[in-house]
Design an enzyme around this catalytic site. Structure first.
Site, PDB file in Angstrom:
ATOM      1  N   ASN A  14      12.016   4.998 -19.608  1.00  0.00           N
ATOM      2  CA  ASN A  14      10.728   4.887 -18.916  1.00  0.00           C
ATOM      3  C   ASN A  14       9.723   5.885 -19.482  1.00  0.00           C
ATOM      4  O   ASN A  14       9.497   5.858 -20.704  1.00  0.00           O
ATOM      5  CB  ASN A  14      10.860   4.857 -17.380  1.00  0.00           C
ATOM      6  CG  ASN A  14      11.666   5.925 -16.719  1.00  0.00           C
ATOM      7  OD1 ASN A  14      12.877   5.942 -16.809  1.00  0.00           O
ATOM      8  ND2 ASN A  14      11.028   6.839 -16.038  1.00  0.00           N
ATOM      9  N   ASP A  15       9.132   6.735 -18.705  1.00  0.00           N
ATOM     10  CA  ASP A  15       7.926   7.483 -19.122  1.00  0.00           C
ATOM     11  C   ASP A  15       8.001   8.171 -20.486  1.00  0.00           C
ATOM     12  O   ASP A  15       9.025   8.771 -20.822  1.00  0.00           O
ATOM     13  CB  ASP A  15       7.637   8.626 -18.136  1.00  0.00           C
ATOM     14  CG  ASP A  15       7.762   8.235 -16.705  1.00  0.00           C
ATOM     15  OD1 ASP A  15       7.907   7.051 -16.411  1.00  0.00           O
ATOM     16  OD2 ASP A  15       7.724   9.140 -15.857  1.00  0.00           O
ATOM     17  N   GLN A  31      11.883   9.361 -20.926  1.00  0.00           N
ATOM     18  CA  GLN A  31      12.883   9.258 -19.875  1.00  0.00           C
ATOM     19  C   GLN A  31      13.911   8.211 -20.295  1.00  0.00           C
ATOM     20  O   GLN A  31      13.531   7.109 -20.731  1.00  0.00           O
ATOM     21  CB  GLN A  31      12.216   8.825 -18.560  1.00  0.00           C
ATOM     22  CG  GLN A  31      11.335   9.883 -17.941  1.00  0.00           C
ATOM     23  CD  GLN A  31      12.173  10.950 -17.260  1.00  0.00           C
ATOM     24  OE1 GLN A  31      12.674  10.767 -16.180  1.00  0.00           O
ATOM     25  NE2 GLN A  31      12.323  12.088 -17.924  1.00  0.00           N
ATOM     26  N   TRP A  39      17.746   2.093 -14.638  1.00  0.00           N
ATOM     27  CA  TRP A  39      17.405   3.495 -14.378  1.00  0.00           C
ATOM     28  C   TRP A  39      18.617   4.212 -13.788  1.00  0.00           C
ATOM     29  O   TRP A  39      19.351   3.651 -12.979  1.00  0.00           O
ATOM     30  CB  TRP A  39      16.216   3.543 -13.396  1.00  0.00           C
ATOM     31  CG  TRP A  39      15.643   4.910 -13.203  1.00  0.00           C
ATOM     32  CD1 TRP A  39      14.608   5.453 -13.889  1.00  0.00           C
ATOM     33  CD2 TRP A  39      16.083   5.902 -12.271  1.00  0.00           C
ATOM     34  NE1 TRP A  39      14.365   6.730 -13.439  1.00  0.00           N
ATOM     35  CE2 TRP A  39      15.259   7.029 -12.445  1.00  0.00           C
ATOM     36  CE3 TRP A  39      17.091   5.957 -11.310  1.00  0.00           C
ATOM     37  CZ2 TRP A  39      15.408   8.199 -11.692  1.00  0.00           C
ATOM     38  CZ3 TRP A  39      17.244   7.123 -10.568  1.00  0.00           C
ATOM     39  CH2 TRP A  39      16.399   8.225 -10.765  1.00  0.00           C
ATOM     40  N   SER A  75      10.325  13.723 -15.761  1.00  0.00           N
ATOM     41  CA  SER A  75       9.258  13.801 -16.767  1.00  0.00           C
ATOM     42  C   SER A  75       8.626  15.176 -16.902  1.00  0.00           C
ATOM     43  O   SER A  75       8.674  15.998 -15.994  1.00  0.00           O
ATOM     44  CB  SER A  75       8.168  12.784 -16.423  1.00  0.00           C
ATOM     45  OG  SER A  75       8.651  11.501 -16.721  1.00  0.00           O
ATOM     46  N   GLU A 202       2.134  10.507  -9.485  1.00  0.00           N
ATOM     47  CA  GLU A 202       3.103  10.821 -10.535  1.00  0.00           C
ATOM     48  C   GLU A 202       2.387  11.095 -11.862  1.00  0.00           C
ATOM     49  O   GLU A 202       1.272  10.640 -12.095  1.00  0.00           O
ATOM     50  CB  GLU A 202       4.072   9.649 -10.732  1.00  0.00           C
ATOM     51  CG  GLU A 202       4.899   9.336  -9.494  1.00  0.00           C
ATOM     52  CD  GLU A 202       6.047   8.366  -9.769  1.00  0.00           C
ATOM     53  OE1 GLU A 202       7.207   8.743  -9.553  1.00  0.00           O
ATOM     54  OE2 GLU A 202       5.774   7.228 -10.188  1.00  0.00           O
TER      55      GLU A 202
END
Ligand code: FRU
Length: 434
Positions: A14-15, A31, A39, A75, A202
Site C-alpha cells: 500500500n502507501d 507498505q 494487508w 507509514s 492519514e
C-alpha cells in the site's frame, strides 16, 4: 526491473513511504505484507531508481522487531542529515491479536508510537539495534489518539526539524506538529483541524512550491454515499508558522486526483529540486491472485493562478516517444494515448470510456471493473479552464488521464482491458528502450 509503474512484488503493497533522492538515486519504500496478497503485519519494502522510470526492487527494509512495532511498521518518511538516511515511521502494537489471523488486530484496538531508524547508505537497515522510539504513545486525549496517530512526515525548517502526523480527537481528524533540533528529541507544538472533514487524517504531507505552502492528507470517512472508498486524498494551500507550530489551512481544497482509487500520496524533492509526488492505487482484488497494489506515475506539483497542478513527471513524459499504431504493440509497461476532445466526443480505450460534456471530463469504468457494485465506477473533473488536451497513461490495471498537463488528473483501477481503441482521433506511444 519494473518500468513506469511500481507494482507489488508478488504480495500486497500500500502507501508509498520514505520517498527520497539520496546518494545518487531515488529510494521509494512502500507498505508491504510480504507473505500474501492481503494487508497484514506491515513491513517496509524498498525499491530504487535512477530516473523515476525504471525501478529495481530491493526487498524488505523494515520489519517488526521491537515492542512498539511488533504488530507493524506503518507509514512514514525519510530525510538526509549528515550523509545518513533517517527514516521516521509509526510502530503499532496490537492490544489483542485476531486469533484467526494474528496479522490483524481485534476491535481496531492498538497502540501507536513514532520511531526512527537510520542508515549509512540507504540500503542496509539494522532493525534490531538501530530503532529508537522518538515519540511515545500519546496519553493526552485532548491532543491526539493513542491508537490513531500515525504517518510522520519530517522536513527541515529554517533552523529546526518539523514533523506532522495524522491523528483524531472526538471523531474529528487533525494534524499534530512537532519540532526537534537533533531528530531524536521531539516536542509537541500544535495541531490543525477542519470541521466536517473526516474522522481521522492519514498520511499528511507539507511542502512549499515556489514559496507557497501546500498541505496534503487522506481523510477517512470523507465521502458518505456508502460506496468504496469513503476516503480520498485532498490538498490545499496552507501556511505554517514555525515559532508556534500553527498551520492555517485554506477553506477551499482540491482532490489530489479526481479518479477513484489513488490514496496516501507522499512527496519529495526530485534531483532538480522539483516537488514530485506519488500515490498508491488501491485495488479491490489481486491480479491473477498474484499481486495487489501499485504506485501511480510520479507527478510534479506546480502552482498557477491559485490552482494546484499535478503534471506527469518529465522523465515519464519523455519516455513515451515511440510511436505505435495499436496497444498490442506495447509491452507490459503500457502505452500513452494523446487526444483532444470536442464537446460530446469520447474515446473508448479497451472498454474504459473518457468523455467530454461541456467543460468537464467524465470517465466510466463500468465495462472493465467486474461486478463490483459497492465501488464507484464513474468520475468527473470540476469545471476545466485550459482546454481539452488529454494525455492518458494506460497500464493493464491503472488508467491515468492528465487533463491539460495536470490541471486535473483522473486515475482509476481497471481489470481486463481489451486492445481496441475507438472514438475520437488519437496518437499512441510506448516507452522508448533505455
Ligand atoms: C494508509 C494507512 C496509513 C498507515 C498504513 C498502514 O493507507 O492506513 O495511515 O500507516 O496505511 O498500512
Amino acid at each position: 526491473m519494473q518500468k513506469i509503474h511500481l507494482k507489488a512484488p508478488n504480495c500486497w503493497i500500500n502507501d508509498p513511504n520514505g520517498f527520497i533522492w539520496y546518494k545518487g538515486q531515488y529510494h521509494l519504500f512502500y507498505q508491504c505484507f510480504p507473505y500474501s496478497v492481503q494487508w497484514g503485519r506491515m513491513h517496509w519494502g524498498h525499491a530504487v531508481s535512477q530516473d523515476l522510470v525504471n525501478w529495481e526492487d530491493k526487498g524488505i527494509a523494515l520489519y517488526p522487531s521491537k515492542k512498539h512495532d511488533r504488530s507493524g511498521c506503518f507509514s512514514g518518511s525519510a530525510i538526509e542529515h549528515n550523509g545518513k538516511m533517517h527514516i521516521f515511521y509509526t510502530g503499532v502494537n496490537y492490544t489483542e491479536e485476531d486469533p484467526e489471523n494474528i496479522n490483524h488486530c481485534l476491535n481496531d484496538d492498538f497502540i501507536s508510537a513514532q520511531l526512527m531508524i537510520t542508515s549509512e547508505n540507504g540500503m542496509t537497515f539494522d532493525n534490531v539495534s538501530d530503532k529508537k522510539t522518538i515519540i511515545p504513545p500519546i496519553d493526552e486525549k485532548t491532543v491526539g489518539s493513542m491508537t490513531h496517530t500515525r504517518d510522520p512526515k519530517v522536513w527541515r525548517g529554517k533552523d529546526a526539524w518539523y514533523m506532522v502526523t495524522g491523528s483524531t480527537v472526538d471523531m474529528t481528524g487533525r494534524l499534530l506538529f512537532y519540532k526537534s533540533d537533533d531528530l531524536e528529541n521531539w516536542s509537541y507544538l500544535n495541531y490543525a483541524e477542519k470541521e466536517n472533514f473526516g474522522w481521522m487524517w492519514e498520511c499528511p504531507d507539507y511542502f512549499e512550491v515556489n514559496g507557497t505552502g501546500i498541505t496534503v492528507f487522506s481523510p477517512m470517512g470523507f465521502f458518505k454515499d456508502g460506496k468504496e472508498y469513503d476516503s480520498a486524498p485532498v490538498c490545499m494551500f496552507s501556511s505554517f508558522d514555525e515559532s508556534t507550530g500553527k498551520m492555517e489551512l485554506s477553506e477551499n481544497y482540491q482532490l489530489f486526483d479526481c479518479g477513484l482509487d489513488l490514496y496516501a500520496p507522499q512527496s519529495t524533492a526530485d534531483m532538480e529540486g522539483n516537488r514530485v509526488i506519488i500515490a498508491w492505487a488501491r485495488m479491490p482484488e489481486a491480479v491473477n491472485g498474484e499481486w495487489n497494489g501499485m504506485m501511480c506515475i510520479p507527478r510534479v506539483v506546480e502552482v498557477k493562478n491559485n490552482h494546484i497542478y499535478f503534471r506527469p513527471h518529465p522523465n515519464i513524459k519523455n519516455s513515451f516517444t515511440k510511436e505505435i499504431t495499436s496497444p498490442s504493440q506495447a509491452d507490459s509497461s503500457g502505452f500513452m494515448v494523446k487526444t483532444s476532445l470536442h464537446n460530446g466526443e469520447s474515446i473508448n480505450i479497451g472498454g474504459y470510456i473518457i468523455r467530454r460534456e461541456q467543460d468537464r471530463i467524465y470517465t466510466d469504468r463500468s465495462a472493465v471493473f467486474g461486478d463490483r457494485d459497492n465501488f464507484r465506477l464513474t468520475a468527473e473533473t470540476p469545471l476545466i479552464h485550459e482546454g481539452y488536451e488529454l494525455e492518458i497513461y494506460v497500464d493493464s490495471n491503472l488508467i491515468e488521464v492528465f487533463v491539460n498537463n495536470g490541471e486535473y488528473v483522473l486515475s482509476s483501477v481497471v481489470y481486463g482491458l481489451s486492445d481496441e481503441i475507438t472514438g475520437a482521433g488519437y496518437l499512441l506511444y510506448s516507452p522508448k528502450e533505455v
